[in-house]
Enzyme design. Structure first.
Site, PDB file in Angstrom:
ATOM      1  N   PHE A   3     -29.676   7.602   4.691  1.00 37.10           N
ATOM      2  CA  PHE A   3     -29.855   7.209   6.088  1.00 37.10           C
ATOM      3  C   PHE A   3     -29.170   5.863   6.394  1.00 37.10           C
ATOM      4  O   PHE A   3     -28.179   5.804   7.141  1.00 37.10           O
ATOM      5  CB  PHE A   3     -31.366   7.182   6.355  1.00 37.10           C
ATOM      6  CG  PHE A   3     -31.813   6.411   7.547  1.00 37.10           C
ATOM      7  CD1 PHE A   3     -31.208   6.570   8.788  1.00 37.10           C
ATOM      8  CD2 PHE A   3     -32.883   5.519   7.436  1.00 37.10           C
ATOM      9  CE1 PHE A   3     -31.651   5.855   9.890  1.00 37.10           C
ATOM     10  CE2 PHE A   3     -33.336   4.806   8.534  1.00 37.10           C
ATOM     11  CZ  PHE A   3     -32.714   4.967   9.757  1.00 37.10           C
ATOM     12  N   ASN A  33     -26.440  10.563  -5.505  1.00 32.40           N
ATOM     13  CA  ASN A  33     -26.735  11.829  -6.191  1.00 32.40           C
ATOM     14  C   ASN A  33     -27.308  12.880  -5.230  1.00 32.40           C
ATOM     15  O   ASN A  33     -27.718  13.960  -5.654  1.00 32.40           O
ATOM     16  CB  ASN A  33     -27.682  11.609  -7.387  1.00 32.40           C
ATOM     17  CG  ASN A  33     -29.066  11.152  -6.942  1.00 32.40           C
ATOM     18  OD1 ASN A  33     -29.315  10.975  -5.743  1.00 32.40           O
ATOM     19  ND2 ASN A  33     -29.956  10.953  -7.890  1.00 32.40           N
ATOM     20  N   LEU A  34     -27.366  12.542  -3.963  1.00 28.88           N
ATOM     21  CA  LEU A  34     -27.845  13.445  -2.908  1.00 28.88           C
ATOM     22  C   LEU A  34     -29.297  13.879  -3.131  1.00 28.88           C
ATOM     23  O   LEU A  34     -29.698  14.954  -2.683  1.00 28.88           O
ATOM     24  CB  LEU A  34     -26.928  14.670  -2.745  1.00 28.88           C
ATOM     25  CG  LEU A  34     -25.469  14.353  -2.381  1.00 28.88           C
ATOM     26  CD1 LEU A  34     -24.674  15.644  -2.144  1.00 28.88           C
ATOM     27  CD2 LEU A  34     -25.373  13.485  -1.129  1.00 28.88           C
ATOM     28  N   TYR A  90     -42.946   1.211  -7.199  1.00 32.58           N
ATOM     29  CA  TYR A  90     -41.820   1.018  -6.277  1.00 32.58           C
ATOM     30  C   TYR A  90     -41.673  -0.462  -5.906  1.00 32.58           C
ATOM     31  O   TYR A  90     -40.588  -1.053  -6.011  1.00 32.58           O
ATOM     32  CB  TYR A  90     -42.053   1.863  -5.013  1.00 32.58           C
ATOM     33  CG  TYR A  90     -41.065   1.620  -3.910  1.00 32.58           C
ATOM     34  CD1 TYR A  90     -39.812   2.229  -3.927  1.00 32.58           C
ATOM     35  CD2 TYR A  90     -41.371   0.789  -2.830  1.00 32.58           C
ATOM     36  CE1 TYR A  90     -38.892   2.004  -2.916  1.00 32.58           C
ATOM     37  CE2 TYR A  90     -40.461   0.559  -1.811  1.00 32.58           C
ATOM     38  CZ  TYR A  90     -39.222   1.171  -1.858  1.00 32.58           C
ATOM     39  OH  TYR A  90     -38.319   0.942  -0.848  1.00 32.58           O
ATOM     40  N   ASN A 134     -39.485  -1.734   8.742  1.00 33.41           N
ATOM     41  CA  ASN A 134     -39.499  -0.294   9.061  1.00 33.41           C
ATOM     42  C   ASN A 134     -38.248   0.120   9.837  1.00 33.41           C
ATOM     43  O   ASN A 134     -38.199   0.033  11.060  1.00 33.41           O
ATOM     44  CB  ASN A 134     -40.774   0.052   9.828  1.00 33.41           C
ATOM     45  CG  ASN A 134     -41.997  -0.061   8.935  1.00 33.41           C
ATOM     46  OD1 ASN A 134     -42.420  -1.170   8.581  1.00 33.41           O
ATOM     47  ND2 ASN A 134     -42.542   1.056   8.526  1.00 33.41           N
ATOM     48  N   VAL A 185     -42.150   7.070   9.613  1.00 34.87           N
ATOM     49  CA  VAL A 185     -43.010   7.733  10.593  1.00 34.87           C
ATOM     50  C   VAL A 185     -42.220   8.180  11.841  1.00 34.87           C
ATOM     51  O   VAL A 185     -42.502   9.239  12.415  1.00 34.87           O
ATOM     52  CB  VAL A 185     -44.225   6.836  10.959  1.00 34.87           C
ATOM     53  CG1 VAL A 185     -43.804   5.600  11.737  1.00 34.87           C
ATOM     54  CG2 VAL A 185     -45.267   7.625  11.711  1.00 34.87           C
TER      55      VAL A 185
HETATM   56  C1  UD2 Z   1     -43.051   1.312   4.578  1.00 34.56           C
HETATM   57  C2  UD2 Z   1     -42.004   1.983   3.718  1.00 34.56           C
HETATM   58  C3  UD2 Z   1     -42.496   2.098   2.314  1.00 34.56           C
HETATM   59  C4  UD2 Z   1     -42.962   0.764   1.790  1.00 34.56           C
HETATM   60  C5  UD2 Z   1     -44.000   0.164   2.742  1.00 34.56           C
HETATM   61  C6  UD2 Z   1     -44.380  -1.230   2.332  1.00 34.56           C
HETATM   62  C7  UD2 Z   1     -40.728   3.510   5.103  1.00 34.56           C
HETATM   63  C8  UD2 Z   1     -40.465   4.918   5.446  1.00 34.56           C
HETATM   64  N1  UD2 Z   1     -41.732   3.297   4.223  1.00 34.56           N
HETATM   65  O1  UD2 Z   1     -44.208   2.117   4.657  1.00 34.56           O
HETATM   66  O2  UD2 Z   1     -41.438   2.586   1.507  1.00 34.56           O
HETATM   67  O3  UD2 Z   1     -41.840  -0.081   1.672  1.00 34.56           O
HETATM   68  O4  UD2 Z   1     -43.447   0.067   4.061  1.00 34.56           O
HETATM   69  O5  UD2 Z   1     -45.285  -1.786   3.199  1.00 34.56           O
HETATM   70  O6  UD2 Z   1     -40.050   2.606   5.547  1.00 34.56           O
HETATM   71  N2  UD2 Z   1     -48.039   7.585   9.479  1.00 34.56           N
HETATM   72  C9  UD2 Z   1     -48.746   8.535  10.199  1.00 34.56           C
HETATM   73  N3  UD2 Z   1     -48.370   9.833  10.104  1.00 34.56           N
HETATM   74  C10 UD2 Z   1     -47.306  10.249   9.342  1.00 34.56           C
HETATM   75  C11 UD2 Z   1     -46.575   9.271   8.612  1.00 34.56           C
HETATM   76  C12 UD2 Z   1     -46.978   7.944   8.704  1.00 34.56           C
HETATM   77  O7  UD2 Z   1     -49.713   8.209  10.889  1.00 34.56           O
HETATM   78  O8  UD2 Z   1     -47.023  11.459   9.310  1.00 34.56           O
HETATM   79  C13 UD2 Z   1     -48.460   6.175   9.574  1.00 34.56           C
HETATM   80  C14 UD2 Z   1     -48.671   5.533   8.216  1.00 34.56           C
HETATM   81  O9  UD2 Z   1     -49.967   5.796   7.738  1.00 34.56           O
HETATM   82  C15 UD2 Z   1     -48.427   4.066   8.554  1.00 34.56           C
HETATM   83  C16 UD2 Z   1     -47.368   4.110   9.655  1.00 34.56           C
HETATM   84  O10 UD2 Z   1     -47.395   5.444  10.163  1.00 34.56           O
HETATM   85  O11 UD2 Z   1     -49.599   3.469   9.052  1.00 34.56           O
HETATM   86  C17 UD2 Z   1     -45.971   3.821   9.148  1.00 34.56           C
HETATM   87  O12 UD2 Z   1     -45.718   4.675   8.049  1.00 34.56           O
HETATM   88  P1  UD2 Z   1     -44.303   4.717   7.271  1.00 34.56           P
HETATM   89  O13 UD2 Z   1     -44.495   5.611   6.096  1.00 34.56           O
HETATM   90  O14 UD2 Z   1     -43.219   5.016   8.211  1.00 34.56           O
HETATM   91  O15 UD2 Z   1     -44.069   3.221   6.834  1.00 34.56           O
HETATM   92  P2  UD2 Z   1     -44.988   2.185   6.015  1.00 34.56           P
HETATM   93  O16 UD2 Z   1     -44.897   0.896   6.755  1.00 34.56           O
HETATM   94  O17 UD2 Z   1     -46.338   2.691   5.732  1.00 34.56           O
END
Ligand code: UD2
Length: 310
Positions: free
Chosen positions: A12, A33-34, A145, A174, A189
């Site tokens: 991305f 590596n896709l 991670y 994010n 998300v």
């Molecule tokens: C981000 C990073 C993660 C890690 C983390 C550290 C991304 C994609 N993820 O996680 O790798 O670095 O930060 O803090 O950048 N949510 C929903 N429904 C869904 C998916 C997510 O409600 O189907 C909520 C999730 O519970 C969270 C928010 O959306 O409260 C953001 O989720 P995320 O996975 O996009 O990113 P984050 O900040 O949790």
């Protein structure tokens, strides 16, 4: 011609960076590596592409010697936190060992790089109360991670301090935008919400939606990376974010307005370890001339238009 290597360049963020660098006339090589990236993300640009794992040290050494890159952007990673919890050793090989091996090879061979930029994550800050997050806030890496990202970031900076390599690290907050892969429950998300909106599927919201995030549009991220790699300062870490803070529920409502569609929300328990509030202090990035250009609303508009046009 300036030679650039992007590991993870079919992913991305990497593919957006590749598009920008090709437009600027750089000679771009991608190793990916896709596993998460997609070839179609880079099909329409002129790059040298190797479908290869960065853990193949022999391959990487030969490539580094043969091409003598000016700039290396290290984005290759297993980006799923959940995956790192399931397979800590395998993900460690990608997220840390491959990085140290590359740095060490550059050092030993005295390769003439102009900048090595490693991409770390806001995950290193964990769940501590310091707010907003500054680069020298306390860290609390809570998962394999985050531990690997933090360690690789430190190695990157140390290779600068100890051996004089021109290194930099960034911590992504994010990031969102077109081409983000929505296929895992731990994908960004906004990629999941976009997919639900497009396909009229219900969206599962973990928690009550009051959790905040610092959402940054991918175009701003690429500009931040370009600004940072132009610096010739000592090794530093930079937060890469927008500097804003938006509750998830507000993001959903804004996106509904933009798309003209309503999303059916299924509420579920908060995810284990989910962070309640996240926001970056981006003054260090601003000091070197970066300004975010994309408000959340404009970014979401662009994101939605991209799919509407497809
Ligand atoms: C981000 C990073 C993660 C890690 C983390 C550290 C991304 C994609 N993820 O996680 O790798 O670095 O930060 O803090 O950048 N949510 C929903 N429904 C869904 C998916 C997510 O409600 O189907 C909520 C999730 O519970 C969270 C928010 O959306 O409260 C953001 O989720 P995320 O996975 O996009 O990113 P984050 O900040 O949790």
């Amino acid at each position: 011609m300036t030679k650039v290597l992007i590991t993870g360049g079919a992913g991305f963020i990497g593919s957006f960076l590749a598009h920008k660098l090709v437009k600027l006339g750089r000679d771009v090589t991608i190793v990916d590596n896709l596993s998460m990236g997609r070839k179609e993300n880079i099909d329409d640009i002129d790059v040298t592409f190797y479908q290869h794992d960065v853990c193949d040290h022999q391959f990487m050494h030969e490539l580094l010697t043969k091409r003598e890159f000016d700039y290396i952007y290290y984005l290759a990673a297993v980006s799923s936190v959940a995956d790192s919890v399931e397979r800590p050793l395998e993900t460690h090989e990608v997220n840390q060992e491959s990085v140290v091996d590359t740095l060490e090879y550059i050092r030993k061979q005295n390769l003439p790089i102009k900048r090595f930029l490693f991409t770390s994550s806001a995950a290193v800050y964990g769940n501590l109360p310091d707010f907003p997050k500054q680069e020298d806030s306390h860290v609390q890496p809570l998962t394999p991670y985050a531990i690997d990202k933090y360690a690789s970031e430190r190695f990157t900076i140390d290779y600068g301090n100890l051996y004089g390599l021109p290194t930099t690290a960034v911590r992504f907050f994010n990031v969102y935008g077109p081409r983000q892969n929505p296929d895992s429950p731990y994908s960004g998300v906004l990629s999941i919400i976009t997919k639900c909106l497009k396909e009229n599927k219900p969206f599962t919201l973990y928690g009550d939606g009051s959790q905040t995030r610092d959402f940054v549009y991918v175009d701003d991220v690429v500009n931040a990376l370009m600004t940072i790699s132009k610096q010739s300062n000592e090794p530093k870490v930079y937060n890469v974010a927008n500097g804003g803070e938006t509750p998830l529920i507000d993001v959903i409502h804004t996106y509904e307005k933009i798309s003209g569609k309503q999303i059916k929300i299924k509420f579920a328990e908060s995810r284990n370890g989910d962070i309640n509030k996240s926001k970056a202090d981006i003054s260090r990035l601003k000091e070197i001339g970066f300004e975010p250009h994309w408000s959340l609303e404009d970014g979401l508009k662009n994101y939605w238009d991209y799919y509407a046009k497809k």
